[in-house]
Design a protein around this motif. Structure first.
Motif, PDB file in Angstrom:
ATOM      1  N   PHE A 166       0.816  -1.429   0.112  1.00 30.65           N
ATOM      2  CA  PHE A 166       0.011   0.002   0.061  1.00 30.65           C
ATOM      3  C   PHE A 166       0.945   1.501   0.064  1.00 30.65           C
ATOM      4  N   TYR A 171       0.502   5.653  -4.119  1.00 29.57           N
ATOM      5  CA  TYR A 171      -1.039   6.295  -3.949  1.00 29.57           C
ATOM      6  C   TYR A 171      -0.871   7.875  -3.830  1.00 29.57           C
TER       7      TYR A 171
ATOM      8  N   THR B 176      -9.419   3.062   0.292  1.00 30.11           N
ATOM      9  CA  THR B 176      -8.553   2.627   1.316  1.00 30.11           C
ATOM     10  C   THR B 176      -9.389   1.749   2.148  1.00 30.11           C
TER      11      THR B 176
END
Lengths: 447, 447
Positions: A166, A171, B176
């Motif tokens: 992640f 992101y 998320t």
């Protein structure tokens, strides 16, 4: 003295190892890490997960001379030990005599890799700094301290995002680039970790030098040895549905499930239900993206190609990214635009490859591992490969005990599977003649 | 008076229309919109894009009685007019006599839809408010004013994210979530818009009631009429490579390209190179995700299923989301958890379906549209469908002139294609016998 500088986002396994490589090339390396220093904190719940180091990983460690330090904490596993419902054991070696994969604790390995990054790599690691964004073209990393909220800015010649599945760099900065391809796809299964303690005398409750598997069709339990006599076990099963994590709500549910599904395991750990909630339930995803580089910034490891754990290759693949990047640094004499361009073009098919292999093995373990015809096929392949090692390397060995590109291993495995299915279809009595000369000749003809 | 409340993120086409539906059900609707009020600002460059309204879109508009207002600004296109390299024209009707798709200006339509949202839907629209996040379970929308940086918080019973392909709600809040599947995949082509002005007397330089296409294999130009005599034209071509946007750097490049590739168009617009940079170059992506709802929040339109424009269905599909959600509101008496659950399960295959159809049409337009066998196949299909309308509805008609689910239309289209390929392969002289009774019988046998 050189004044070359590099910033690495993420002090995980890949980031810490890559710091050693960069330092060897004369870079002053700074690492920013979102979490606190795990060497000072208790290792948090769920972080007991064990990893299986194999040939690609060792090569990446040995290239910068840190393999021996890791060997001290690694336990060889020479094969898989299968536990059936009656508690009977069967054993399959992973490769040839002496070939093994190595159980290491993720937390322990990460702590050791941080030591190495600091001591061998002269890297400076800043903890509790969350990356809020990167100026990808200028090589500027922006962070915010998770407690003090202090904001910092790091300038350097090159930036590496090794900040995991992640990835904040991906992101916050890559994903908003025009024409950035990205996908995150969760599989049906999740996992929960269970610590099987050592016997009261400190000895191992199970054979230490094997990877233990309780295959039960749609779900399975595995166990890998730790140095202290305990085993880290992982239960994989669907998150939702008839037989799934969501159905195991009470202690009674958990006890009943283990008693009926893993009776030999339950005998070793009758208090399983007490420990159940200690380890969080985690999801599993395949994350793909492209490009992997932009300007002065490159993604490495899980940030570029996070995979599901069913081939035990996630870390090995991340470490191999270091090997590949290092070879390209030499080839292009650190001309980073050239290094980055070739890195992503060369390496992307192998990121896809390791994911395809992992997904395939997930389906194999889910749906085929208990199928007698599948087991027979693997037996014939093993026999043939033994007789003709120059003509047939099983795909598992290609992935685990070689440096053959993942993308090539994936293709070779599919080709092998086609050949074997065709050969086996030619012999209606294949169960009887599987180790005959006719079958061997038929395979030889098909290769 | 009811005190039900809803917040919509995005005052685009879908958000504005959905406000009217919600208002009809007694909701007090608030819309927050990132951009300034387009009705007060000049429509910015690149926003002149035209859309093709078809049957699904009209149904969604007519259900809340606003279709007639839009019909005033819509220009029917009864077929496609193809322009070859010599300037020869050929014409193919889209459907049966009188069936048409309708050219509308995106900017004009959006402004009108905002008027309708306010006047018919009693919605209050707040402009220049960027959504910084949503508490999906509590239904709280957080915004920040783009100029004053004032932060605001909106509480309501339900939240709808109709904020487009790059949805802030999806990016900041849904992505998320644990186990949220997401992918954004760019195609090789980009597009640039060109405004072909009206003749000096205000008349149209091309046939008004057709969609004009200049198919040139790997790239193509299309033109849709505006109300004022001008045409909005779009050039699709690869972003990179031998014949691509990156090769058209100078005015001379642009002139040479149009002179040789679209000579009849160039004659109408010899100053094409001057206008070249006025319209930005845009990329094209397919965006898929799941789930579409969480807690009190649902994604609609492009935020849930952005597609490439090659079937002209993006807006129509977004409008149909309103129809579907509305029917489920009735069915479940506004029990939102039930509405949302059925909405996403029912509608996700059709989001995928419209994307699959659009991608397929992209490949058809790229690779097959100029293939004589493909043209012959379409001619046979059209003839057969005319004779047996109860047995064969061409996939284009299913998508454009019916309410058949996109997912079913996609499957039916693939089945039709298989049948036609098999039938055509049976007749070596198919070019001669294409409209014979034997071919017709063969198709009848295959259905």
């Amino acid at each position: 003295m050189s004044n070359k500088t590099a910033t690495i986002v993420g002090a995980g396994l890949v980031g810490s190892l890559w710091a050693v490589y960069l330092s060897k090339a004369g870079y002053k390396v700074t690492i920013v890490e979102r979490r606190p220093d795990i060497r000072k904190a208790d290792i948090s719940a769920g972080k007991s997960i064990n990893l299986a180091l194999s040939t690609r990983g060792w090569k990446a460690l040995d290239t910068v001379g840190v393999g021996d330090e890791i060997r001290k904490m690694a336990i060889p596993m020479y094969g898989r030990m299968m536990h059936d419902l009656q508690g009977n054991l069967s054993y399959q070696p992973y490769g040839k005599e002496g070939q093994a994969i190595f159980s290491v604790s993720r937390g322990g390995l990460n702590a050791k890799m941080m030591d190495i990054a600091e001591q061998v790599g002269n890297a400076q690691i800043f903890y509790n700094e969350r990356c809020t964004g990167v100026d990808l073209e200028k090589g500027i990393v922006y962070t915010e301290h998770s407690e003090t909220k202090e904001k910092k800015v790091y300038h350097s010649d090159v930036v590496f995002a090794a900040d995991g599945a992640f990835s904040a760099v991906r992101y916050n900065s890559m994903q908003t680039l025009d024409r950035f391809d990205y996908s995150q796809k969760y599989i049906e299964d999740g996992y929960r970790e269970i610590l099987l303690p050592a016997n009261s005398d400190g000895s191992y409750p199970l054979e230490k030098n094997a990877l233990h598997i309780w295959p039960r069709g749609r779900f399975m339990l595995i166990a890998l040895a730790n140095e202290n006599g305990s085993f880290t076990c992982t239960l994989f099963m669907p998150m939702k549905g008839e037989k799934s994590f969501e159905r195991l709500k009470t202690k009674a549910d958990v006890n009943e499930f283990f008693q009926t599904t893993f009776p030999d395991f339950y005998k070793m750990m009758p208090n399983i239900a007490d420990a159940w909630e200690n380890h969080p339930l985690s999801a599993l995803a395949i994350i793909r993206c492209y490009p992997w580089t932009h300007g002065k910034t490159a993604l490495m490891g899980d940030a570029a190609h996070a995979t599901v754990p069913f081939y035990g290759q996630g870390m090995n693949c991340g470490f191999e990214d270091c090997t590949v990047m290092w070879e390209l640094m030499q080839k292009h004499k650190e001309d980073w635009p050239k290094v980055f361009e070739e890195y992503q073009i060369l390496r992307k098919p192998d990121g896809d490859g390791v994911q395809d292999l992992s997904l395939q093995n997930y389906h194999v373990m889910r749906d085929y591992v208990a199928d007698p015809m599948f087991q027979l096929q693997k037996k014939i392949e093993a026999r043939f490969s033994e007789k003709h090692p120059d003509k047939w390397m099983p795909v598992y060995s290609q992935v685990t005990f070689s440096h053959i590109r993942y993308s090539d291993a994936f293709k070779a495995g599919n080709r092998q599977d086609e050949i074997m299915k065709a050969v086996m279809a030619k012999f209606p009595d294949i169960e009887k003649v599987w180790d005959s000369e006719e079958v061997e000749k038929e395979i030889l003809k098909s290769i």
